[in-house]
Design an enzyme around this catalytic site. Structure first.
Site, PDB file in Angstrom:
ATOM      1  N   PHE A  65      -2.481  -3.966   4.317  1.00  0.00           N
ATOM      2  CA  PHE A  65      -3.291  -5.239   4.817  1.00  0.00           C
ATOM      3  C   PHE A  65      -4.667  -4.804   4.738  1.00  0.00           C
ATOM      4  O   PHE A  65      -5.489  -5.155   4.529  1.00  0.00           O
ATOM      5  CB  PHE A  65      -3.368  -5.228   6.606  1.00  0.00           C
ATOM      6  CG  PHE A  65      -3.598  -4.325   7.950  1.00  0.00           C
ATOM      7  CD1 PHE A  65      -4.563  -4.003   7.506  1.00  0.00           C
ATOM      8  CD2 PHE A  65      -2.538  -4.057   8.270  1.00  0.00           C
ATOM      9  CE1 PHE A  65      -4.994  -3.276   8.645  1.00  0.00           C
ATOM     10  CE2 PHE A  65      -3.273  -2.438   8.991  1.00  0.00           C
ATOM     11  CZ  PHE A  65      -4.618  -2.028   9.250  1.00  0.00           C
ATOM     12  N   LYS A  97       4.394  -7.721  -2.964  1.00  0.00           N
ATOM     13  CA  LYS A  97       4.306  -9.066  -1.617  1.00  0.00           C
ATOM     14  C   LYS A  97       3.788  -8.428  -1.093  1.00  0.00           C
ATOM     15  O   LYS A  97       3.747  -6.849  -0.465  1.00  0.00           O
ATOM     16  CB  LYS A  97       5.481  -7.787  -1.497  1.00  0.00           C
ATOM     17  CG  LYS A  97       5.855  -8.612   0.302  1.00  0.00           C
ATOM     18  CD  LYS A  97       6.988  -8.076   1.177  1.00  0.00           C
ATOM     19  CE  LYS A  97       5.904  -7.415   1.550  1.00  0.00           C
ATOM     20  NZ  LYS A  97       5.025  -7.832   2.562  1.00  0.00           N
ATOM     21  N   GLU A 142       1.394  -9.963   5.242  1.00  0.00           N
ATOM     22  CA  GLU A 142       1.340 -11.671   5.451  1.00  0.00           C
ATOM     23  C   GLU A 142      -0.043 -11.149   6.516  1.00  0.00           C
ATOM     24  O   GLU A 142      -0.380 -12.547   6.822  1.00  0.00           O
ATOM     25  CB  GLU A 142       2.772 -11.249   6.003  1.00  0.00           C
ATOM     26  CG  GLU A 142       2.713 -10.620   7.949  1.00  0.00           C
ATOM     27  CD  GLU A 142       3.609  -9.142   7.678  1.00  0.00           C
ATOM     28  OE1 GLU A 142       3.948  -8.249   8.383  1.00  0.00           O
ATOM     29  OE2 GLU A 142       3.717  -8.616   6.178  1.00  0.00           O
ATOM     30  N   SER A 156       2.270   3.031   5.620  1.00  0.00           N
ATOM     31  CA  SER A 156       2.206   3.726   6.483  1.00  0.00           C
ATOM     32  C   SER A 156       3.361   4.676   6.450  1.00  0.00           C
ATOM     33  O   SER A 156       4.801   5.200   5.884  1.00  0.00           O
ATOM     34  CB  SER A 156       2.935   4.015   8.072  1.00  0.00           C
ATOM     35  OG  SER A 156       4.189   3.145   8.231  1.00  0.00           O
ATOM     36  N   CYS A 195      -7.012   4.997   4.793  1.00  0.00           N
ATOM     37  CA  CYS A 195      -5.681   5.673   4.560  1.00  0.00           C
ATOM     38  C   CYS A 195      -7.079   6.897   3.998  1.00  0.00           C
ATOM     39  O   CYS A 195      -6.049   8.047   4.032  1.00  0.00           O
ATOM     40  CB  CYS A 195      -5.005   5.891   3.744  1.00  0.00           C
ATOM     41  SG  CYS A 195      -5.070   5.554   2.098  1.00  0.00           S
TER      42      CYS A 195
END
Length: 498
Positions: free
Chosen positions: A148, A172, A175, A225, A280
């Site tokens: 995200f 993908k 969401e 993650s 990150c």
């Protein structure tokens, strides 16, 4: 209510019986909904991708590059629209969203050079009448699973080199903020990309597993993650896929006594609190060397933190906006409480902050925590919020040891005027990306991005030449043309070129 659809075969596609909300973090309200697909929808996307990919791969690289050039132009044309759309779903301020898009656009520009990047090698006369050469060919259908926190940059990091190399790509996205990835796919069609070469499917773990298990998907790139990265890497590799997975981080900024402290503080503040710490490559740990350095650094940090402005994503005067969700806000607050319970000092506490007129938004003021130790879980874990921890060191060697022993090894920075210290640090620290007086050392697009240890799974990094290698496979050809002379006796030993 706006519905965000899948994008398959060059058009918007409905599908999925599980509907999840998409929030505006600045106000804490639902602004759209997205349907999560299942394996059957992925199979449809793969079928379209497989049908389109051979013709795309057969197109010469220069023509594929022209599509990349046009995509670059269209993203630049729609930069403002994309940035505002990104900010409404993620929560980062618009200026930061533009940076998100621009860093992805840099990789699109790199992919425009694909005719040169795909050139092989040639050796004439490797043996008697024998030449040897190599080529790189696309894998076929490949996929990317993105987080995200960078809904434009990271998809572009993956899809641009993958498509330029001649593959079909299935994305993908998260969401939580899926609109920009769909819009990028629409722009790719406008740029001249054939239908089916870039598809976007929405989903959760069920969709991730479908991607990892589908036999026609040859490679998977992932950012997220570390626990999930480890899972994706293991399951994908077990299925015979090529896999690269970028995981979490706990980046350190080492401040030596000779550093330009005012510049270092300005750099650290931006790197720690920019995008509400949801990067990150954020800098959530600062390690001053020596007590006098620590005291002065802390004083300057407190002064600068007091000047930071938290606001809505569309506020041009805000330094950063809300975090992405109410759940994530609660998680960050829990880590601050954990640090206090572990014995650290909460110097500046960002909990309990409410933005006037936007009380339902997911806001956290900046937090500064001092006297952190390496055995604290709040230090060992990735917090991923506007929280900066001070971990003190007495010597350069001790400071090098902290990031080197940490479970993550994504990025690290050192602030010093001493070239010898900087060189020793860069050589000895066990971290994948190093900054010298650079707080967020994300490599430029023609190098490659990747961390060590639990920050990176797989042998090849993101974008740059590693990206080209990841999305292609090498083929080596050894050739000899008959000259019409005497037949050479067949040898029953391994051939040599002597």
């Amino acid at each position: 209510m706006r519905t965000i659809n899948h994008f398959i075969g060059g058009r918007s596609v409905t599908g999925g019986d599980r509907i999840v909300p998409v929030y505006d973090p600045s106000v804490g309200q639902i602004q759209a909904e997205v349907a999560l697909g299942r394996a059957d929808l992925l199979a449809r996307a793969v079928d379209d991708a497989r049908a389109a990919q051979p013709a795309w791969a057969a197109l010469n690289p220069q023509r594929r590059a022209r599509v990349m050039f046009r995509l670059k132009e269209l993203i630049e044309r729609d930069m403002d629209e994309l940035a505002h759309l990104l900010s409404r779903e993620h929560g980062k301020v618009v200026a930061d969203s533009r940076g998100d898009i621009q860093r992805g656009l840099d990789v699109v520009e790199f992919a425009c050079g694909i005719p040169h990047l795909l050139k092989g090698e040639y050796s004439e006369g490797a043996g008697p009448g024998i030449d040897v050469y190599s080529m790189r060919q696309p894998l076929g259908v490949v996929a990317g699973i993105t987080p995200f926190n960078f809904p434009a940059m990271i998809p572009l990091w993956m899809l641009a080199p993958a498509i330029a190399c001649g593959n079909a790509f299935i994305l993908k996205p998260s969401e939580r903020d899926p609109s920009v990835p769909v819009r990028l796919a629409e722009l790719a069609i406008e740029a001249g990309l054939p239908a089916g070469i870039l598809n976007v499917v929405h989903g959760d773990k069920e969709m991730v597993d479908a991607i990892l298990d589908h036999p026609e998907i040859k490679a998977v790139s992932f950012v997220g993650s570390s626990d999930i990265a480890n899972y994706v890497y293991g399951r994908g590799a077990a299925a015979g896929k090529r896999v690269q997975c970028m995981g979490g981080a706990k980046n350190h900024g080492i401040v030596l006594p000779d550093a330009d402290l005012d510049q270092a503080v300005a750099d650290i503040i931006g790197a720690a609190y920019g995008s509400a710490g949801e990067r990150c490559m954020a800098l959530p740990v600062v390690t001053p060397v020596g007590e006098s350095t620590a005291a002065l650094l802390r004083e300057k940090l407190v002064s600068e933190i007091a000047r930071l402005r938290v606001g809505t994503a569309t506020n041009p005067d805000a330094h950063y906006g809300p975090v992405v969700s109410a759940e994530h806000k609660a998680r960050v607050e829990a880590y601050i409480a954990m640090a206090a319970a572990e014995g650290a000092e909460i110097v500046v506490d960002g909990r309990g902050f409410e933005l006037q007129g936007h009380e339902e938004g997911y806001y956290l003021a900046p937090t500064l925590i001092d006297h952190v130790t390496a055995d604290m879980r709040s230090y060992q874990d990735e917090i991923f919020g506007p929280v900066l921890q001070i971990l003190r060191a007495e010597t350069l060697e001790e400071a090098i040891g902290y990031p080197s022993r940490h479970q993550y090894g994504n990025g690290v920075a050192i602030f010093t005027r001493n070239g010898d210290y900087a060189q020793r640090f860069a050589s000895q620290v066990e971290v994948g990306m190093v900054g010298i007086n650079v707080p967020i050392p994300v490599p430029v697009a023609y190098h490659s991005f990747g961390g060590w240890k639990r920050s990176g799974f797989g042998d090849l990094d993101q974008y740059g030449m590693d990206g080209i290698r990841f999305y292609t496979r090498g083929k080596k050809i050894t050739k000899r043309w008959p000259s019409g002379g005497a037949v050479v006796d067949q040898s029953f030993v391994i051939p040599t070129m002597r």
